[in-house]
Design an enzyme around this catalytic site. Sequence first.
Site, PDB file in Angstrom:
ATOM      1  N   GLY A 284      42.487  34.898  32.638  1.00  0.00           N
ATOM      2  CA  GLY A 284      43.768  34.745  33.338  1.00  0.00           C
ATOM      3  C   GLY A 284      45.029  35.525  32.799  1.00  0.00           C
ATOM      4  O   GLY A 284      45.069  35.845  31.919  1.00  0.00           O
ATOM      5  N   ILE A 286      48.191  34.425  31.982  1.00  0.00           N
ATOM      6  CA  ILE A 286      48.577  33.626  31.086  1.00  0.00           C
ATOM      7  C   ILE A 286      47.398  33.344  29.837  1.00  0.00           C
ATOM      8  O   ILE A 286      47.939  33.837  28.591  1.00  0.00           O
ATOM      9  CB  ILE A 286      49.056  32.082  31.298  1.00  0.00           C
ATOM     10  CG1 ILE A 286      50.196  32.347  32.244  1.00  0.00           C
ATOM     11  CG2 ILE A 286      49.538  31.508  30.009  1.00  0.00           C
ATOM     12  CD1 ILE A 286      51.484  32.872  31.941  1.00  0.00           C
ATOM     13  N   HIS A 307      35.812  31.401  33.402  1.00  0.00           N
ATOM     14  CA  HIS A 307      34.675  31.013  34.650  1.00  0.00           C
ATOM     15  C   HIS A 307      34.321  32.536  35.349  1.00  0.00           C
ATOM     16  O   HIS A 307      33.116  32.653  35.520  1.00  0.00           O
ATOM     17  CB  HIS A 307      35.240  30.426  35.808  1.00  0.00           C
ATOM     18  CG  HIS A 307      34.083  29.908  36.715  1.00  0.00           C
ATOM     19  ND1 HIS A 307      34.319  29.997  38.060  1.00  0.00           N
ATOM     20  CD2 HIS A 307      33.092  29.350  36.567  1.00  0.00           C
ATOM     21  CE1 HIS A 307      33.616  29.736  38.507  1.00  0.00           C
ATOM     22  NE2 HIS A 307      32.571  29.311  37.868  1.00  0.00           N
ATOM     23  N   ILE A 400      48.713  23.984  29.054  1.00  0.00           N
ATOM     24  CA  ILE A 400      49.685  24.830  29.950  1.00  0.00           C
ATOM     25  C   ILE A 400      50.084  24.238  31.178  1.00  0.00           C
ATOM     26  O   ILE A 400      49.141  23.951  32.108  1.00  0.00           O
ATOM     27  CB  ILE A 400      49.196  26.238  30.210  1.00  0.00           C
ATOM     28  CG1 ILE A 400      49.346  27.098  28.973  1.00  0.00           C
ATOM     29  CG2 ILE A 400      50.073  26.804  31.542  1.00  0.00           C
ATOM     30  CD1 ILE A 400      48.274  26.898  27.844  1.00  0.00           C
ATOM     31  N   LYS A 404      56.404  22.605  38.512  1.00  0.00           N
ATOM     32  CA  LYS A 404      55.969  22.045  39.630  1.00  0.00           C
ATOM     33  C   LYS A 404      55.671  20.631  39.482  1.00  0.00           C
ATOM     34  O   LYS A 404      55.371  19.921  40.498  1.00  0.00           O
ATOM     35  CB  LYS A 404      54.983  22.950  40.535  1.00  0.00           C
ATOM     36  CG  LYS A 404      55.673  24.158  41.010  1.00  0.00           C
ATOM     37  CD  LYS A 404      54.569  25.168  41.521  1.00  0.00           C
ATOM     38  CE  LYS A 404      55.374  26.317  42.204  1.00  0.00           C
ATOM     39  NZ  LYS A 404      56.067  27.140  41.047  1.00  0.00           N
ATOM     40  N   LYS A 416      48.928  18.513  38.178  1.00  0.00           N
ATOM     41  CA  LYS A 416      49.241  19.146  36.942  1.00  0.00           C
ATOM     42  C   LYS A 416      50.010  17.929  36.135  1.00  0.00           C
ATOM     43  O   LYS A 416      49.917  17.571  35.041  1.00  0.00           O
ATOM     44  CB  LYS A 416      50.158  20.376  36.901  1.00  0.00           C
ATOM     45  CG  LYS A 416      49.490  21.527  37.489  1.00  0.00           C
ATOM     46  CD  LYS A 416      48.341  22.280  36.540  1.00  0.00           C
ATOM     47  CE  LYS A 416      48.748  22.652  35.216  1.00  0.00           C
ATOM     48  NZ  LYS A 416      47.586  23.442  34.422  1.00  0.00           N
ATOM     49  N   VAL A 449      55.178  35.764  42.762  1.00  0.00           N
ATOM     50  CA  VAL A 449      56.020  36.538  43.844  1.00  0.00           C
ATOM     51  C   VAL A 449      56.156  38.111  43.614  1.00  0.00           C
ATOM     52  O   VAL A 449      56.095  38.859  44.639  1.00  0.00           O
ATOM     53  CB  VAL A 449      57.094  36.036  44.046  1.00  0.00           C
ATOM     54  CG1 VAL A 449      58.302  36.159  43.037  1.00  0.00           C
ATOM     55  CG2 VAL A 449      57.738  36.303  45.504  1.00  0.00           C
ATOM     56  N   ARG A 533      56.776  26.518  53.084  1.00  0.00           N
ATOM     57  CA  ARG A 533      55.629  26.342  53.243  1.00  0.00           C
ATOM     58  C   ARG A 533      55.306  24.807  52.928  1.00  0.00           C
ATOM     59  O   ARG A 533      56.083  24.435  52.196  1.00  0.00           O
ATOM     60  CB  ARG A 533      54.776  27.311  52.298  1.00  0.00           C
ATOM     61  CG  ARG A 533      54.843  28.916  52.940  1.00  0.00           C
ATOM     62  CD  ARG A 533      53.900  29.947  51.672  1.00  0.00           C
ATOM     63  NE  ARG A 533      54.464  29.743  50.346  1.00  0.00           N
ATOM     64  CZ  ARG A 533      53.917  30.436  49.394  1.00  0.00           C
ATOM     65  NH1 ARG A 533      52.843  31.225  49.529  1.00  0.00           N
ATOM     66  NH2 ARG A 533      54.459  30.197  48.111  1.00  0.00           N
TER      67      ARG A 533
END
Length: 609
Positions: A284, A286, A307, A400, A404, A416, A449, A533
Amino acid sequence: MSYKKQLSIFIVLDLFLVFSAFVLSHLLVNGLFAITHTFMISSAVLLGMYLGFSSSYRLYKKAWEYASVIELLIILKATALSVMAALFVETMITGQLMLRVMIVTWLLQVLMVGGSRFVWRIYRNQKQQYRPDYKRTLIIGAGAAGTMVARQLLQGKDCDLKPVAFIDDNPHKHNLDVLGLPVYGGTGRVVEAVEKLKIQKIIIAIPSLNKKQLNKIYTECAKSNTDTKILPMIEDLISGKVSVSQMREVQVEDLLGRKPVELDLELLSGTLKNKIILVTGAGGSIGSEICRQLIKFQPSKMILLGHGENSIYNIEMELRLEHDVAHTEFITEIADVQDAQKMMEIMYEYKPDIVYHAAAHKHVPLMERNPEEAVKNNIIGTRNVAQASSWNGVDTFVMISTDKAVNPTNVMGASKKLAEMIVQGMDQISNTKFVAVRFGNVLGSRGSVIPHFKKQIERGGPVTVTHPEMIRYFMTIPEASRLVIQAGALAEGGEIFVLDMGEPVRIVDLAKNMITLSGNSLEDIDIVFTGIRPGEKLYEELLNQDEVRSEQIYPKIYIGQRAELYLDEIESIIDNFSLMEKENLKQKLLELANRKPAHLKKSNWPISS
């Protein structure tokens, strides 16, 4: 022209000029000139001493197209010393002190020798300066860096930029000329200068700018709709990786308004060198950057676990090709953190010293629609990796997390937050040091974003923003990864590490900056507001009221206090989530993640909103 040929020309020219100066001085002072025995001896001494002192001061090793005050001083010294030596010899022979003649000789030598060099420089500059396709360039900053840029552009053969003026906020420089270029005024006059001087390119040449100042200056430049570049990093200039003429685009990262966090290299080297390190989610955005940062510290083994086979293959190949990996063995494991047995087998086989757990689902709207997947990957996956780490003697486990997770309003943040509780709970019962690292949005990461805005701009717009007052904390991928690695080195167990991320950024301002950075104007690309959203909130926080601890443990890094853990309730959700309706599961996750302890602490901690 070869060096020997050029050297011969300069020596012959200099001897002619020095001799001519000596003859002219006699004519000017005495009104007559006669070739006498004394004159011949004095001339020979003068010419010999001049050549000797010129050689000792390496006058013939200078590149005169770059001549400056230093070269002028060398000419002054060489001519003065040669004249004094000749004066001494002439006085010893004749018994007369021909001081006036020798002073005039020295002045004429400086004028003629120095003049010949600077005429050559002017000729070379004029020959190189004019091109039919040059672009009129405005340089922001009339200091050392700005003048260095201007000088190289004026002298450069291969650059199509022609500096025509400076902008500088130092009022003492206004209305003055630097290298023959006017200092037009302060940064508030950028737009006026662009229009009046028909500027086609702007270069920001102030290496000392912090990011907040750079943001302010760039905003002024963007108003002119002119292509704006920035001077390369000064360390790249010094190391020779780039030249002054290789300007780079201003990046979004340049405008964050905060200095990047620096690493404690000595501490990290002692913590990471010759260690076995496992990174989950290594393919990924990060996870892969964590691998890039870790490889610099020469671990003995790196286990890249993920994965997706393509992403794991890509990061392995990149590390092997672009880094010194002589000291590190790479091991790739295609595995899912939801597979508890597989996690146990991998930990048992490799016995890692440190685990960085970056595998997670992080897309807010997708997790709102699929809360069961958030439970499986973010909660169960974290528990599986944490338990396998503990049972196999891992020294440090770093998870990590995200901003949020604070007062979460969405499933991703709630999952998380519960994963953080699992990690802190494991720390209470294990010899392994378990910590979590919490930061805001990461520029350029998958699902962030920035790539989304870039694609919209490439299509010609519109750029969609959810709400005009939506704000977020931002950091770069390398910065986020450094924080994770530093936290692992600082870990004592049970901490939540948080980065002081400076001032939050309005998403609409970020969109505007990206539009102008792409070379478009705000009139070309529309910004459309689509509404918040499900699960989103206008602002994010980095610590909860009950987690706040005010002191920094490292520059720009804080630690949150241990929050109350609801481990039995988390286990209940894990046991029963597959039987729940989606809305009921979402409600359970959010209720538990937002449950307040009995005693709240008041604080004015600088990051808490």
